[in-house]
Design a protein around this motif. Structure first.
Motif, PDB file in Angstrom:
ATOM      1  N   GLY A  54       0.801  -1.218   0.000  1.00  0.00           N
ATOM      2  CA  GLY A  54       0.000   0.000   0.000  1.00  0.00           C
ATOM      3  C   GLY A  54       0.835   1.269   0.000  1.00  0.00           C
ATOM      4  O   GLY A  54       2.019   1.264   0.347  1.00  0.00           O
ATOM      5  N   TYR A  55       0.178   2.354  -0.382  1.00  0.00           N
ATOM      6  CA  TYR A  55       0.794   3.677  -0.437  1.00  0.00           C
ATOM      7  C   TYR A  55       1.274   4.062   0.962  1.00  0.00           C
ATOM      8  O   TYR A  55       0.497   4.059   1.926  1.00  0.00           O
ATOM      9  CB  TYR A  55      -0.256   4.657  -0.958  1.00  0.00           C
ATOM     10  CG  TYR A  55       0.194   6.068  -1.150  1.00  0.00           C
ATOM     11  CD1 TYR A  55       1.163   6.395  -2.096  1.00  0.00           C
ATOM     12  CD2 TYR A  55      -0.381   7.092  -0.422  1.00  0.00           C
ATOM     13  CE1 TYR A  55       1.554   7.705  -2.285  1.00  0.00           C
ATOM     14  CE2 TYR A  55      -0.008   8.413  -0.613  1.00  0.00           C
ATOM     15  CZ  TYR A  55       0.961   8.717  -1.549  1.00  0.00           C
ATOM     16  OH  TYR A  55       1.337  10.012  -1.735  1.00  0.00           O
ATOM     17  N   HIS A  56       2.573   4.370   1.084  1.00  0.00           N
ATOM     18  CA  HIS A  56       3.176   4.710   2.367  1.00  0.00           C
ATOM     19  C   HIS A  56       4.422   5.551   2.117  1.00  0.00           C
ATOM     20  O   HIS A  56       4.811   5.775   0.980  1.00  0.00           O
ATOM     21  CB  HIS A  56       3.538   3.436   3.146  1.00  0.00           C
ATOM     22  CG  HIS A  56       4.637   2.646   2.503  1.00  0.00           C
ATOM     23  ND1 HIS A  56       4.440   1.881   1.375  1.00  0.00           N
ATOM     24  CD2 HIS A  56       5.951   2.509   2.812  1.00  0.00           C
ATOM     25  CE1 HIS A  56       5.585   1.309   1.019  1.00  0.00           C
ATOM     26  NE2 HIS A  56       6.523   1.681   1.873  1.00  0.00           N
ATOM     27  N   ALA A  57       5.031   6.000   3.171  1.00  0.00           N
ATOM     28  CA  ALA A  57       6.283   6.765   3.082  1.00  0.00           C
ATOM     29  C   ALA A  57       7.156   6.381   4.266  1.00  0.00           C
ATOM     30  O   ALA A  57       6.691   5.761   5.224  1.00  0.00           O
ATOM     31  CB  ALA A  57       6.005   8.265   3.097  1.00  0.00           C
ATOM     32  N   HIS A  58       8.424   6.741   4.179  1.00  0.00           N
ATOM     33  CA  HIS A  58       9.359   6.512   5.280  1.00  0.00           C
ATOM     34  C   HIS A  58       9.958   7.847   5.694  1.00  0.00           C
ATOM     35  O   HIS A  58      10.180   8.722   4.865  1.00  0.00           O
ATOM     36  CB  HIS A  58      10.474   5.559   4.854  1.00  0.00           C
ATOM     37  CG  HIS A  58       9.968   4.211   4.474  1.00  0.00           C
ATOM     38  ND1 HIS A  58       9.622   3.265   5.401  1.00  0.00           N
ATOM     39  CD2 HIS A  58       9.716   3.666   3.263  1.00  0.00           C
ATOM     40  CE1 HIS A  58       9.187   2.187   4.781  1.00  0.00           C
ATOM     41  NE2 HIS A  58       9.226   2.404   3.483  1.00  0.00           N
ATOM     42  N   ALA A  59      10.238   7.995   6.990  1.00  0.00           N
ATOM     43  CA  ALA A  59      10.789   9.248   7.507  1.00  0.00           C
ATOM     44  C   ALA A  59      12.239   9.446   7.069  1.00  0.00           C
ATOM     45  O   ALA A  59      12.642  10.562   6.734  1.00  0.00           O
ATOM     46  CB  ALA A  59      10.685   9.273   9.029  1.00  0.00           C
TER      47      ALA A  59
END
Length: 132
Positions: A54-59
């Motif tokens: 799924g659509y996500h991001a990482h810091a």
């Protein structure tokens, strides 16, 4: 562990993440564990038709992806300004820190993606819509 190591993917055990209760419920080969990498996470992700990350991001982590097998529909870019791109074998893409990304397997058989992330830190996926 030596700082030089050669591993063939056939020699790396495939892990079913659903058996470990670790999302997403996909199979992976942890190439980084086989090589003993310290600076980069290296995984091969396997997909059956319709499966996705799924659509996500990482810091902190930047991720580079490469399609080994199959056709994928990508969702890339900052929340509210996403792009959808269809890719197949030989395609690379990158997701910088705090940049949303996700991909769904749209092929008919089994798909595989090589994913390399650095730095090798515990950086769980975040909701891109909650990032400023």
């Amino acid at each position: 562990m030596p700082h030089h190591q050669v591993v063939h993917t056939d020699d790396v055990e495939e892990t079913d993440l659903s058996e470990l209760d670790v999302p997403p419920d996909l199979n992976i080969k942890a190439i980084d564990e086989a090589l003993g990498t310290e600076q980069a996470a290296v995984k091969i992700w396997y997909f059956e038709p319709g499966e996705e990350i799924g659509y996500h991001a990482h810091a902190e982590q930047e991720e580079v992806y490469y399609v080994l097998e199959g056709e994928f529909s990508l969702k890339l870019g900052p929340a509210g300004d996403e792009e959808f791109v269809e890719v197949g074998p030989g395609a690379f893409w990158v997701a910088s820190p705090e940049t949303g990304h996700g991909h769904r397997y749209v092929g008919d058989d089994r798909g595989a993606i090589l994913a390399i992330g650095a730095p090798f830190v515990d950086d769980p996926g975040l909701d891109p819509y909650s990032m400023d």
